[in-house]
Motif scaffolding. Structure first.
Motif, PDB file in Angstrom:
ATOM      1  N   GLN A   1      -5.658 -11.276  -6.318  1.00 23.95           N
ATOM      2  CA  GLN A   1      -5.072 -12.243  -5.391  1.00 23.95           C
ATOM      3  C   GLN A   1      -4.119 -11.578  -4.396  1.00 23.95           C
ATOM      4  N   LEU A   2      -4.331 -10.312  -4.103  1.00 24.27           N
ATOM      5  CA  LEU A   2      -3.519  -9.606  -3.110  1.00 24.27           C
ATOM      6  C   LEU A   2      -3.504 -10.364  -1.784  1.00 24.27           C
ATOM      7  N   PHE A   3      -2.299 -10.615  -1.272  1.00 22.14           N
ATOM      8  CA  PHE A   3      -2.191 -11.345  -0.011  1.00 22.14           C
ATOM      9  C   PHE A   3      -0.963 -10.942   0.796  1.00 22.14           C
ATOM     10  N   GLY A   4       0.215 -11.188   0.234  1.00 21.36           N
ATOM     11  CA  GLY A   4       1.437 -11.027   1.010  1.00 21.36           C
ATOM     12  C   GLY A   4       1.670  -9.612   1.497  1.00 21.36           C
ATOM     13  N   GLN A   5       1.443  -8.619   0.639  1.00 16.12           N
ATOM     14  CA  GLN A   5       1.682  -7.232   1.039  1.00 16.12           C
ATOM     15  C   GLN A   5       0.770  -6.827   2.188  1.00 16.12           C
ATOM     16  N   ALA A   6      -0.524  -7.200   2.085  1.00 11.79           N
ATOM     17  CA  ALA A   6      -1.471  -6.836   3.147  1.00 11.79           C
ATOM     18  C   ALA A   6      -1.152  -7.560   4.449  1.00 11.79           C
TER      19      ALA A   6
ATOM     20  N   LEU B   1       1.837  -8.696   5.519  1.00 15.73           N
ATOM     21  CA  LEU B   1       3.096  -8.293   6.135  1.00 15.73           C
ATOM     22  C   LEU B   1       3.150  -6.812   6.487  1.00 15.73           C
ATOM     23  N   LEU B   2       2.393  -5.971   5.790  1.00 17.52           N
ATOM     24  CA  LEU B   2       2.429  -4.539   6.075  1.00 17.52           C
ATOM     25  C   LEU B   2       1.414  -4.132   7.129  1.00 17.52           C
ATOM     26  N   THR B   3       0.183  -4.587   7.000  1.00 16.77           N
ATOM     27  CA  THR B   3      -0.880  -4.111   7.899  1.00 16.77           C
ATOM     28  C   THR B   3      -1.643  -5.225   8.598  1.00 16.77           C
ATOM     29  N   LYS B   4      -1.471  -6.485   8.167  1.00 21.64           N
ATOM     30  CA  LYS B   4      -2.244  -7.617   8.698  1.00 21.64           C
ATOM     31  C   LYS B   4      -3.754  -7.378   8.563  1.00 21.64           C
ATOM     32  N   GLY B   5      -4.130  -6.669   7.519  1.00 24.21           N
ATOM     33  CA  GLY B   5      -5.540  -6.417   7.258  1.00 24.21           C
ATOM     34  C   GLY B   5      -6.106  -5.201   7.954  1.00 24.21           C
ATOM     35  N   GLY B   6      -5.362  -4.580   8.816  1.00 23.88           N
ATOM     36  CA  GLY B   6      -5.854  -3.427   9.569  1.00 23.88           C
ATOM     37  C   GLY B   6      -5.535  -2.126   8.874  1.00 23.88           C
ATOM     38  N   PRO B   7      -5.841  -1.037   9.540  1.00 23.38           N
ATOM     39  CA  PRO B   7      -6.583  -0.980  10.821  1.00 23.38           C
ATOM     40  C   PRO B   7      -8.087  -1.123  10.609  1.00 23.38           C
ATOM     41  N   ASN B   8      -8.725  -1.856  11.502  1.00 23.58           N
ATOM     42  CA  ASN B   8     -10.173  -2.050  11.470  1.00 23.58           C
ATOM     43  C   ASN B   8     -10.623  -2.635  10.132  1.00 23.58           C
ATOM     44  N   ASN B   9      -9.873  -3.639   9.623  1.00 25.17           N
ATOM     45  CA  ASN B   9     -10.192  -4.335   8.367  1.00 25.17           C
ATOM     46  C   ASN B   9     -10.176  -3.416   7.149  1.00 25.17           C
ATOM     47  N   ALA B  10      -9.510  -2.274   7.230  1.00 24.77           N
ATOM     48  CA  ALA B  10      -9.511  -1.324   6.121  1.00 24.77           C
ATOM     49  C   ALA B  10      -8.659  -1.788   4.947  1.00 24.77           C
ATOM     50  N   SER B  11      -7.732  -2.713   5.186  1.00 26.62           N
ATOM     51  CA  SER B  11      -6.869  -3.189   4.104  1.00 26.62           C
ATOM     52  C   SER B  11      -6.892  -4.711   3.993  1.00 26.62           C
ATOM     53  N   ARG B  12      -7.947  -5.330   4.476  1.00 29.39           N
ATOM     54  CA  ARG B  12      -8.027  -6.797   4.432  1.00 29.39           C
ATOM     55  C   ARG B  12      -8.594  -7.237   3.088  1.00 29.39           C
ATOM     56  N   PRO B  13      -7.819  -7.968   2.267  1.00 33.06           N
ATOM     57  CA  PRO B  13      -8.329  -8.459   0.978  1.00 33.06           C
ATOM     58  C   PRO B  13      -9.021  -9.802   1.119  1.00 33.06           C
ATOM     59  N   ILE B  14      -9.600 -10.271   0.023  1.00 30.48           N
ATOM     60  CA  ILE B  14     -10.354 -11.536   0.062  1.00 30.48           C
ATOM     61  C   ILE B  14      -9.426 -12.710   0.372  1.00 30.48           C
TER      62      ILE B  14
ATOM     63  N   VAL C   1       8.234 -10.979  -1.895  1.00 32.03           N
ATOM     64  CA  VAL C   1       7.295 -10.080  -1.226  1.00 32.03           C
ATOM     65  C   VAL C   1       7.798  -9.704   0.161  1.00 32.03           C
ATOM     66  N   THR C   2       8.555 -10.575   0.811  1.00 34.94           N
ATOM     67  CA  THR C   2       9.089 -10.265   2.135  1.00 34.94           C
ATOM     68  C   THR C   2      10.075  -9.108   2.080  1.00 34.94           C
ATOM     69  N   ILE C   3      10.985  -9.153   1.112  1.00 33.95           N
ATOM     70  CA  ILE C   3      11.969  -8.077   0.978  1.00 33.95           C
ATOM     71  C   ILE C   3      11.275  -6.764   0.635  1.00 33.95           C
ATOM     72  N   VAL C   4      10.304  -6.830  -0.270  1.00 34.62           N
ATOM     73  CA  VAL C   4       9.605  -5.619  -0.691  1.00 34.62           C
ATOM     74  C   VAL C   4       8.871  -4.979   0.483  1.00 34.62           C
ATOM     75  N   THR C   5       8.186  -5.775   1.269  1.00 32.95           N
ATOM     76  CA  THR C   5       7.443  -5.207   2.392  1.00 32.95           C
ATOM     77  C   THR C   5       8.363  -4.675   3.481  1.00 32.95           C
ATOM     78  N   ILE C   6       9.517  -5.297   3.678  1.00 36.41           N
ATOM     79  CA  ILE C   6      10.474  -4.750   4.647  1.00 36.41           C
ATOM     80  C   ILE C   6      10.958  -3.378   4.196  1.00 36.41           C
ATOM     81  N   ILE C   7      11.277  -3.248   2.914  1.00 31.27           N
ATOM     82  CA  ILE C   7      11.742  -1.962   2.387  1.00 31.27           C
ATOM     83  C   ILE C   7      10.682  -0.886   2.595  1.00 31.27           C
ATOM     84  N   TRP C   8       9.445  -1.193   2.223  1.00 31.01           N
ATOM     85  CA  TRP C   8       8.404  -0.172   2.296  1.00 31.01           C
ATOM     86  C   TRP C   8       7.917   0.056   3.718  1.00 31.01           C
ATOM     87  N   LYS C   9       8.052  -0.935   4.567  1.00 32.80           N
ATOM     88  CA  LYS C   9       7.698  -0.695   5.963  1.00 32.80           C
ATOM     89  C   LYS C   9       8.659   0.301   6.601  1.00 32.80           C
ATOM     90  N   MET C  10       9.933   0.220   6.228  1.00 30.37           N
ATOM     91  CA  MET C  10      10.898   1.197   6.727  1.00 30.37           C
ATOM     92  C   MET C  10      10.640   2.581   6.123  1.00 30.37           C
TER      93      MET C  10
END
Length: 315
Positions: A250-255, A257-270, A140-149
């Motif tokens: 069980q979404l966790f790693g992508q949220a 590493l990409l957004t940290k649940g932001g902005p304003n909790n718009a992408s924060r999963p359970i 998930v780390t490699i995937v999020t680095i690719i998509w963050k770029m």
């Protein structure tokens, strides 16, 4: 007469010995509990790593448990009542359900389409299957680095393509409306190889004679797909749907590493909410209660999908 008497004596001897022989045979044929020793290691690991944590988590959800000072007191359903009044938690529930609704149909449709396109012999098909499946083995780390770029609004690949057509850069990860769909796109790109391979394995089990008979009846490709392909892979389709529902809840790693649940909790999963409550705020009882609600959501969604698919199959 002598022969008859000897035969009678031998018959009585065999009759006397037969119950003992039958008992020995029954012991050999019947259940032997010593065979359970072969599965005992698995049962011990299963109980220690799955069953015990499940019930331990249920108990902790009923406690006011602070990991910082290791104090715990029975609180009943207080944690659950707090969760139902917590706007942040309710927002994470909505985000997670929306994420599942965006990704699971995409996994089914795109995975099946790729499997149909690559269900062919030859080196080219094998290479393409390896390429599409290769993304699912990345971390998930490699995937999020690719998509963050790729999502960078000033130097990202997507912004560069949009700039060619004169469009303004899009802030995917900082927009409340686009952050969660951006994570969904990243997740589909990452995991699409697994449902594709499952569908491909199911397609290769369909007898070719069925398609030959359909061709003799002048059936169109769509008719063959609806009447032959879909009924033949129905069980695989159900497996993919249920597996992806449980996995995407069980979404966790992508949220994280990409957004940290932001902005304003718009992408924060359970799961991110559970992680923050348990390991950032040390409120273990509250986090355990949230995890039990997540478990309930996954179980209900998977059972409902199974029952609906079973009714359609029986109908």
């Amino acid at each position: 007469m002598l022969l008859e008497g000897q035969a009678m004596r031998e018959g009585r001897g065999l009759a006397a010995k037969s119950p003992a022989r039958l008992r020995r045979r029954g012991a050999a044929i019947g259940p032997d509990w010593r065979n359970g020793l072969f599965v005992l290691p698995f049962l011990l690991v299963y109980l220690a790593l799955l069953v015990y944590p499940l019930f331990r988590g249920m108990w902790i959800s009923l406690l006011q448990f602070d990991m910082f000072d290791q104090t715990a007191s029975f609180a009943g359903f207080t944690n659950f009542r707090r969760l139902l009044a917590d706007r942040i938690f309710l927002g994470t529930v909505g985000n997670t359900v929306l994420f599942v609704a965006m990704t699971v149909p995409a996994f089914v449709v795109i995975g099946l389409a790729l499997a149909l396109a690559l269900n062919r012999e030859g080196r080219a098909g094998a290479v393409l299957r390896a390429i599409f499946f290769g993304t699912s083995v990345l971390s998930v780390t490699i995937v999020t680095i690719i998509w963050k770029m790729m999502y960078l609004p000033d130097r990202g690949l997507i912004s560069g393509i949009l700039g060619v057509f004169g469009a303004a850069p899009v802030p995917f990860l900082t927009s409340q409306d686009l952050a969660l769909p951006a994570i969904a796109v990243c997740t589909v790109w990452w995991i699409i190889g697994l449902p594709m391979m499952l569908f491909l394995a199911a397609l290769q089990q369909i007898p070719g004679e069925l398609y030959e008979a359909a061709a003799l009846d002048n059936a169109s490709r769509w008719r063959s797909f609806v009447s032959i392909t879909l009924p033949s892979i129905r069980r695989t389709l159900l497996v993919v749907v249920i597996y992806e529902i449980v996995a995407q809840f069980q979404l966790f790693g992508q949220a994280l590493l990409l957004t940290k649940g932001g902005p304003n909790n718009a992408s924060r999963p359970i799961v991110l909410f559970i992680y923050e409550q348990g390991f950032r705020d040390w409120n273990l009882g509250y986090a355990a209660a949230a995890s039990e609600i997540l478990f309930l959501f996954m179980a209900v969604a998977a059972i409902a999908q199974y029952l609906a698919s079973r009714r359609r199959a029986e109908g």
